[in-house]
Design a protein around this motif. Structure first.
Motif, mmCIF file in Angstrom:
data_model
loop_
_atom_site.group_PDB
_atom_site.id
_atom_site.type_symbol
_atom_site.label_atom_id
_atom_site.label_comp_id
_atom_site.label_asym_id
_atom_site.label_seq_id
_atom_site.Cartn_x
_atom_site.Cartn_y
_atom_site.Cartn_z
ATOM 1 N N GLN A 1 10.944 0.334 -4.925
ATOM 2 C CA GLN A 1 9.736 -0.438 -5.267
ATOM 3 C C GLN A 1 8.470 0.254 -4.755
ATOM 4 N N ILE A 2 8.562 0.790 -3.518
ATOM 5 C CA ILE A 2 7.376 1.448 -2.962
ATOM 6 C C ILE A 2 7.020 2.692 -3.775
ATOM 7 N N ILE A 3 8.049 3.467 -4.132
ATOM 8 C CA ILE A 3 7.776 4.670 -4.933
ATOM 9 C C ILE A 3 7.093 4.285 -6.246
ATOM 10 N N GLU A 4 7.585 3.210 -6.845
ATOM 11 C CA GLU A 4 7.004 2.776 -8.116
ATOM 12 C C GLU A 4 5.548 2.374 -7.962
ATOM 13 N N ARG A 5 5.263 1.685 -6.899
ATOM 14 C CA ARG A 5 3.877 1.263 -6.696
ATOM 15 C C ARG A 5 2.968 2.462 -6.486
ATOM 16 N N LEU A 6 3.504 3.498 -5.861
ATOM 17 C CA LEU A 6 2.704 4.696 -5.630
ATOM 18 C C LEU A 6 2.416 5.458 -6.911
ATOM 19 N N HIS A 7 3.204 5.173 -7.942
ATOM 20 C CA HIS A 7 2.940 5.807 -9.236
ATOM 21 C C HIS A 7 1.614 5.327 -9.800
ATOM 22 N N ASN A 8 1.348 4.063 -9.601
ATOM 23 C CA ASN A 8 0.154 3.454 -10.185
ATOM 24 C C ASN A 8 -1.088 3.637 -9.320
ATOM 25 N N HIS A 9 -0.862 3.773 -8.028
ATOM 26 C CA HIS A 9 -2.003 3.944 -7.122
ATOM 27 C C HIS A 9 -1.828 5.235 -6.368
ATOM 28 N N GLN A 10 -2.915 5.972 -6.264
ATOM 29 C CA GLN A 10 -2.811 7.215 -5.518
ATOM 30 C C GLN A 10 -2.536 6.933 -4.042
ATOM 31 N N PHE A 11 -3.247 5.953 -3.537
ATOM 32 C CA PHE A 11 -3.058 5.553 -2.141
ATOM 33 C C PHE A 11 -2.706 4.079 -2.077
ATOM 34 N N LEU A 12 -1.926 3.724 -1.098
ATOM 35 C CA LEU A 12 -1.694 2.320 -0.820
ATOM 36 C C LEU A 12 -1.991 2.105 0.647
ATOM 37 N N PHE B 1 -1.308 0.791 4.147
ATOM 38 C CA PHE B 1 -0.064 0.551 4.868
ATOM 39 C C PHE B 1 0.285 -0.941 4.877
ATOM 40 N N GLU B 2 -0.725 -1.771 5.140
ATOM 41 C CA GLU B 2 -0.454 -3.209 5.254
ATOM 42 C C GLU B 2 -0.015 -3.822 3.928
ATOM 43 N N GLU B 3 -0.479 -3.179 2.822
ATOM 44 C CA GLU B 3 -0.149 -3.752 1.516
ATOM 45 C C GLU B 3 1.357 -3.737 1.255
ATOM 46 N N ILE C 1 9.385 11.920 0.652
ATOM 47 C CA ILE C 1 8.991 11.299 -0.609
ATOM 48 C C ILE C 1 7.569 10.752 -0.499
ATOM 49 N N ILE C 2 7.196 10.295 0.684
ATOM 50 C CA ILE C 2 5.830 9.816 0.874
ATOM 51 C C ILE C 2 5.196 10.522 2.067
ATOM 52 N N GLU C 3 3.900 10.370 2.149
ATOM 53 C CA GLU C 3 3.168 10.855 3.313
ATOM 54 C C GLU C 3 2.336 9.706 3.849
ATOM 55 N N ILE C 4 2.135 9.731 5.161
ATOM 56 C CA ILE C 4 1.258 8.733 5.760
ATOM 57 C C ILE C 4 -0.011 9.459 6.181
ATOM 58 N N VAL C 5 -1.155 8.947 5.751
ATOM 59 C CA VAL C 5 -2.415 9.619 6.087
ATOM 60 C C VAL C 5 -3.376 8.657 6.790
ATOM 61 N N GLN C 6 -4.080 9.232 7.709
ATOM 62 C CA GLN C 6 -5.097 8.471 8.433
ATOM 63 C C GLN C 6 -6.240 9.455 8.660
ATOM 64 N N THR C 7 -7.415 9.162 8.126
ATOM 65 C CA THR C 7 -8.490 10.163 8.142
ATOM 66 C C THR C 7 -9.066 10.370 9.532
ATOM 67 N N GLU C 8 -9.146 9.314 10.322
ATOM 68 C CA GLU C 8 -9.648 9.467 11.681
ATOM 69 C C GLU C 8 -9.003 8.386 12.532
ATOM 70 N N PRO C 9 -9.052 8.546 13.871
ATOM 71 C CA PRO C 9 -8.409 7.551 14.717
ATOM 72 C C PRO C 9 -8.910 6.147 14.405
ATOM 73 N N PHE C 10 -8.009 5.205 14.355
ATOM 74 C CA PHE C 10 -8.284 3.782 14.103
ATOM 75 C C PHE C 10 -8.733 3.473 12.675
ATOM 76 N N ALA C 11 -8.822 4.496 11.822
ATOM 77 C CA ALA C 11 -9.119 4.231 10.414
ATOM 78 C C ALA C 11 -7.863 3.640 9.771
ATOM 79 N N ILE D 1 -4.576 3.072 7.791
ATOM 80 C CA ILE D 1 -3.473 3.985 7.465
ATOM 81 C C ILE D 1 -3.151 3.837 5.984
ATOM 82 N N HIS D 2 -2.976 4.973 5.325
ATOM 83 C CA HIS D 2 -2.633 4.945 3.906
ATOM 84 C C HIS D 2 -1.311 5.664 3.651
ATOM 85 N N ILE D 3 -0.685 5.221 2.594
ATOM 86 C CA ILE D 3 0.555 5.860 2.148
ATOM 87 C C ILE D 3 0.238 6.550 0.836
#
Lengths: 269, 210, 210
Positions: free
Chosen positions: A207-218, A220-222, A248-258, A260-262
């Motif tokens: 399900q998560i992979i599928e959702r990532l197809h439609n959105h470039q980023f998700l 984390f909380e979503e 399969i996924i990457e976790i990104v965070q642009t700066e501390p406390f920003a 978190i995106h998948i």
């Protein structure tokens, strides 16, 4: 089970051929070099097979088998085998016992006229012969033409049909039977643990992979739904970790406390 | 509409070529039922003509156990196998020996196979053979424990390109012991495969054994 | 060995008949490479002759976008569709095993399926499952070769009348013979409930299993 180790015995002169490499020196005086022992055992399909081999190798008249000699040789094999494969050794022991019995009966005083039925060797010879017939055909079968290897079905594209081609029906029971077989086979291969998986995690991963197809980023909380309760959150979390581990996924965070995106690991750069 | 054999030929060819399974004369006749009363003789004649048409071509019309099928001539297998990435499955000696015993001694129980081979039959071999649909349980012997009787299937014959069990190589005869003493040694040396006319003898022997 | 067009014809016919995909002239030339320097002109000529040979027969040799393929003639479509009435189609055991592994182990790559089954997965099986819309490519693993990840679809759940994958029987129910499995499954259930602190432990254990 169907994986062949490419071991076959070539006939006359008999010697084991292992992966194309001859072990010609192997059975000269029935002493098996320890490092070749396992391979040697796998070469034979049981005691009858080995006995046939010994008889051929020894160039014996089958009616004049020296039971004593065969028995001694047999016991040597059995000694060597016990350490390796007990269940196999048992069958060889039965054969050795049979041979010993034959020998002891041969030592008893014999009646004047002996016919075949009284000859204790007759039964063994009959069995050896019987086995050899099937063994030969088994070897021939390997070289007979067969589908997938030598025979290819000619099949053409269908024209446009007036009726839809029906699709095969499958019921869940059939599917489960298939799974049961896979699991049993996988069980024999110790490196696989199929059963430990939790389906809910697997489902969530997809399900998560599928959702990532439609959105470039998700966000984390979503990926978590509070309504699912603690178990649901844990499932989602494990799914994310599994996806991360599987590249399969990457976790990104642009700066501390920003936030978190998948994102999909295969995102366009 | 009624067919003559020349009308039938292309229809049968098209149907056989489109089918994934071999088709028997009866099945072909059923396919044509709605149009005309099928004439099996004519179907057989058409099949024979189609077989003749294969001369000089890349394919054969072969009759195997479950019917007729078109297949590439074996001499071209070399080129065709290059089309496939996957290699044909290989089968172990134990697997083939067990299969042979079931084929020649059917119906046979597992205990009887073990008796002849002198070794326990791994249950994965039986399962593998059933999964390949080469053997099936054909009944049970009415003795204590009611052991299952195993026999081969049409799929087994189809796979090995055979029309019937009688097309399998003949088993060498068991001779009486005196003769055998003289001949066995020679046989063992030569490993002669007698594939000639005793195929038929084998069948008689085999059916008596049933 | 060098070919003339008459040697080529049956080879090309055999290869096209056995191939599941249309073959282009280039692909045919590649197949023949090992034997001779392939001459595309000659291959084209052979294909033309093979096309002419189809006159009066049940099949045509057609050129489509990706190459040449044999096809049953349109006029026989009626009889071919009757084939399905005669025999209910069914899936192979390999097909079902592949499907069930994808269901229980998704997202999973083809290589992983092969590793568990111990045999190669025929590409037709994957293609068939995708055509049936029971599975789809859900992504790819970011490792060399970028293997595709397969998962089941909503259509798969609908077909088997399931609301969610978790409605599939637990593996413990399937392996009822194996008491150990049941025990293990129960332990896993417990683990999930008490997962808070030792999540990391569980995950490690779980991923080792892959």
């Amino acid at each position: 089970m169907t994986i062949d180790t490419t071991i076959q015995i070539t006939e006359a002169p008999s010697f084991a051929r292992v992966l194309g490499k001859s072990l010609l020196e192997l059975p000269q005086d029935l002493y098996i070099p320890p490092d070749a022992l396992e391979v040697f055992l796998e070469t034979f399909e049981g005691p009858l097979d080995l006995l046939l081999y010994l008889i051929k190798k020894q160039n014996l008249e089958i009616l004049d088998i020296s039971i004593a000699k065969i028995t001694t040789q047999y016991m040597e094999y059995v000694d060597l085998m016990v350490g390796l494969r007990l269940e196999l050794a048992a069958e060889y022991l039965v054969m050795a016992a049979t041979l010993a019995e034959i020998k002891s009966r041969m030592l008893l005083p014999r009646p004047e006229s002996i016919n075949e039925e009284d000859d204790p060797r007759a039964e063994l010879i009959r069995r050896l012969q019987e086995y050899e017939r099937f063994k030969k055909v088994g070897e021939e079968l390997e070289f007979m033409p067969r589908l997938e290897r030598d025979i290819f079905i000619a099949q053409v594209e269908l024209p446009e049909l007036d009726s839809e081609r029906p699709l095969p029906d499958v019921d869940l029971r059939e599917l489960m039977l298939a799974l049961q077989d896979v699991l049993r086979r996988a069980d024999m291969r110790a490196d696989h643990e199929v059963r430990r998986d939790l389906l809910s995690v697997r489902e969530r991963m997809t399900q998560i992979i599928e959702r990532l197809h439609n959105h470039q980023f998700l966000k984390f909380e979503e990926l978590f739904t509070i309504e699912e309760g603690r178990a649901g959150v844990v499932v989602a979390f494990i799914a994310i970790l599994e996806l991360l581990k599987g590249s399969i996924i990457e976790i990104v965070q642009t700066e501390p406390f920003a936030p978190i995106h998948i994102r999909s690991a295969s995102h366009e750069l | 509409m009624s067919f003559n054999v020349n009308d039938l030929k292309p229809i049968i060819e098209a149907v056989l070529m489109a089918s994934e399974q071999p088709l028997s004369v009866t099945m072909i006749a059923q396919l044509l039922t709605s149009e005309t009363v099928p004439n099996k003789e004519m179907i057989r004649e058409a099949l024979e003509l189609l077989q003749e048409d294969c001369a000089g071509r890349g394919i054969d019309l072969k009759e195997v156990a479950s019917g007729f099928r078109y297949q590439a001539k074996q001499e071209y297998a070399h080129w065709i196998s290059k089309l496939w990435e996957e290699r044909a499955p290989r089968y172990s000696r134990a697997f083939l020996e067990t299969l042979v015993l079931i084929a020649y001694r059917q119906p046979i129980t597992r205990a009887e196979i073990e008796e002849i081979r002198g070794v326990t039959v791994n249950s994965n071999i039986i399962k593998g053979l059933i999964e390949r649909e080469w053997i099936k349980v054909v009944g049970q012997r009415e003795v204590p424990g009611k052991p299952e009787l195993l026999g081969t299937t049409k799929e087994f014959l189809d796979y090995f390109n055979l029309k019937s069990l009688t097309d399998l190589p003949a088993l060498s005869d068991i001779q009486d012991i005196d003769q055998q003493a003289i001949e066995l040694e020679r046989q063992l040396q030569l490993q002669v495969v007698t594939l000639d006319d005793n195929t038929r003898e084998f069948v008689t022997e085999n059916s008596e054994a049933q």
